[in-house]
Design an enzyme around this catalytic site. Structure first.
Site, PDB file in Angstrom:
ATOM      1  N   ASP A   8       0.863  -1.183   0.000  1.00 49.81           N
ATOM      2  CA  ASP A   8       0.000   0.000   0.000  1.00 49.81           C
ATOM      3  C   ASP A   8       0.901   1.236   0.000  1.00 49.81           C
ATOM      4  O   ASP A   8       1.661   1.457   0.950  1.00 49.81           O
ATOM      5  CB  ASP A   8      -0.896  -0.019   1.239  1.00 49.81           C
ATOM      6  CG  ASP A   8      -2.004   1.021   1.166  1.00 49.81           C
ATOM      7  OD1 ASP A   8      -2.136   1.686   0.125  1.00 49.81           O
ATOM      8  OD2 ASP A   8      -2.730   1.174   2.163  1.00 49.81           O
ATOM      9  N   GLU A 103      -2.321   0.245  -4.505  1.00 47.35           N
ATOM     10  CA  GLU A 103      -2.205  -0.937  -3.657  1.00 47.35           C
ATOM     11  C   GLU A 103      -2.469  -2.208  -4.454  1.00 47.35           C
ATOM     12  O   GLU A 103      -3.175  -2.204  -5.455  1.00 47.35           O
ATOM     13  CB  GLU A 103      -3.131  -0.858  -2.446  1.00 47.35           C
ATOM     14  CG  GLU A 103      -4.595  -0.792  -2.771  1.00 47.35           C
ATOM     15  CD  GLU A 103      -5.475  -0.839  -1.524  1.00 47.35           C
ATOM     16  OE1 GLU A 103      -5.184  -1.637  -0.610  1.00 47.35           O
ATOM     17  OE2 GLU A 103      -6.461  -0.088  -1.477  1.00 47.35           O
TER      18      GLU A 103
END
Length: 353
Positions: A8, A103
């Site tokens: 992420d 992500e």
């Protein structure tokens, strides 16, 4: 046992803007929206210290942080950087499931580098991302997607969290319910009313009990409370629709109450469409009344739609088609479907069919 990594990027859009404009570094920055209207697409960590977060109305963000610097989105830049990052992932595995521009899940159980340690792979990926983009990423490593996803958010920014099989049960039991991936604000509030505050509380509930309170989602909650998640990493997974909805504490009755909420929803959906490089031809307005009856209103166009202004205009029109809601509203939602992926040029809306 599988080895799953969730990567992420840290405050991705805002970090790209601070990287490219030194004058923004160390300052509270919000990407997207304007001072008058719109929704924050991303906030820098300096802005988050004031309580500014993505999906927040710009007007609210400015009240919380009067010194907030608002910059327009540059999705073509974010998409280019995202492609750079994805190329780094593919050096290690072809089993990459992007969730958005910033992500992705990676299955590195078997990997191109023949490395045994998923933690070491995550460290190398983080290092290569920084070396090649000057941006930081946080990583979660575990044996399933749920645990990897939650772990990546534990030590942001620039974090690396590993949840080993022998630690998974204790990790989930100690997790506050609002930190569970898949449990939103409204569901978390309902759980707390039922006395469910941590994973340990959730684990005490039977599947039948959870399904009674939360419908089919109850089975998912039952599984993740036990650190169970059998979903595979799907590199070719394509979403068929993108939407956002919100349940209100107090029912809405007037257009003046509903339009600001539709503005927020349109901003959130436009943000997701851009980050997923998607656009759609069908817009659906979802209405749930105070008596829990449900109504949906849709409109389909020849050309694709992805911009916030267009979505808001269409949703506002659907609010009056065929007539304005005669009953109080407890939930509003906007969904875009009939999606295509890739680069899109928004144009004039064509006649619906």
């Amino acid at each position: 046992m599988r080895k799953i990594i969730h990567i992420d990027m840290d405050a991705f859009y805002a970090s790209v803007e601070q990287r490219d404009n030194p004058a923004l570094r160390g300052k509270p920055v919000a990407v997207g929206g304007t001072k008058a209207r719109g929704v924050v697409a991303a906030a820098s960590y300096e802005a988050r210290q004031f309580g500014v977060y993505s999906a927040m109305p710009s007007s609210t963000a400015l009240r919380k942080c009067p010194t907030l610097i608002m910059v327009p989105t540059r999705f073509e830049v974010y998409q280019q950087v995202s492609r750079q990052i994805r190329e780094i992932f593919l050096r290690y595995t072809d089993l990459v499931e992007p969730l958005s521009l910033d992500e992705a899940y990676l299955d590195v159980t078997e990997n191109k580098q023949n490395l045994k340690s998923a933690m070491f792979i995550a460290q190398r990926i983080k290092h290569e991302i920084y070396q090649e983009t000057r941006l930081t990423a946080s990583a979660g490593v575990s044996f399933n997607k749920f645990l990897a996803k939650v772990a990546s958010g534990q030590n942001k920014p620039d974090g690396l969290t590993v949840v080993l099989p022998q630690d998974a049960e204790a990790f989930v039991e100690a997790l506050p319910i609002e930190k569970f991936y898949g449990i939103g604000d409204v569901t978390a509030a309902k759980m707390k009313q039922l006395g469910i505050h941590f994973g340990a509380d959730l684990k005490e509930r039977t599947e039948v009990d959870l399904r009674r309170h939360f419908g089919k989602s109850g089975s998912y909650f039952f599984q993740i409370a036990r650190a169970q998640d059998e979903r595979p990493v799907e590199p070719n997974r394509i979403r068929k629709s993108i939407g956002s909805e919100r349940t209100f504490q107090n029912d809405l009755e007037t257009e003046e109450e509903m339009l600001p909420e539709l503005c927020k929803l349109a901003g959130e959906v436009a943000y997701d469409l851009h980050r997923l490089e998607a656009a759609g031809k069908t817009v659906t307005l979802k209405l749930k009344y105070h008596d829990f009856t449900l109504n949906t209103r849709s409109k389909t166009f020849f050309s694709t739609i992805r911009e916030e202004d267009m979505l808001l205009e269409i949703a506002a029109e659907l609010l009056h088609t065929p007539h304005f809601p005669a009953k109080p509203i407890r939930l509003l939602g906007i969904t875009v479907s009939t999606l295509t992926y890739g680069n899109h040029q928004s144009g004039q809306l064509s006649f619906p069919f």
